[in-house]
Scaffold this motif. Structure first.
Motif: not given
Length: 124
Positions: A88-114
């Motif tokens: 009850p309350g959980a979502e059913n659904g479909v996820t479709r992926l249109r574009k996938i990029k692997q090994n993309v550089e991620v900005n390290a500031t995204l992981f810093e403590r606010p």
């Protein structure tokens, strides 16, 4: 799900099953109140379905189906993921992926403590 043994410590094989006319190799990861079944297409060896279910009424059935695999940088990845549950309350659904990029550089500031203002405790 490439590291199944890391995710599930007790894996057991189960008899092959046929789902919608497709033979599936089955691996079961049991625990004390439920189990997870992983279904692999017997001809492609790709993960096709995951079923999670409990043995008491407190647990619900969850089904995830993986399909429409496409190759990205030499790796086959499902581009359609269907989720179905009776929880009850959980979502059913479909996820479709249109574009996938692997090994993309991620900005390290995204992981810093606010940087938030310090909290003052006590007193008026």
């Amino acid at each position: 799900y490439a590291r199944l043994h890391d995710l599930f410590t007790d894996l057991q094989t189960a008899p092959r099953q046929v789902i919608e006319g497709v033979p599936m190799d089955v691996i079961v990861a049991p625990n004390h109140i439920a189990s997870t079944k992983l279904f692999f297409d017997a001809s492609t060896h790709l993960l096709a379905r995951i079923e999670e279910f409990g043995s008491t009424s407190a647990y619900f059935k969850h089904l995830i189906e993986f399909s429409e695999y496409q190759e990205f940088d030499g790796i086959k990845i499902p581009t359609r993921i269907d989720r179905e549950t009776d929880e009850p309350g959980a979502e059913n659904g479909v996820t479709r992926l249109r574009k996938i990029k692997q090994n993309v550089e991620v900005n390290a500031t995204l992981f810093e403590r606010p940087n938030i203002a310090p909290t003052v405790l006590g007193g008026k």
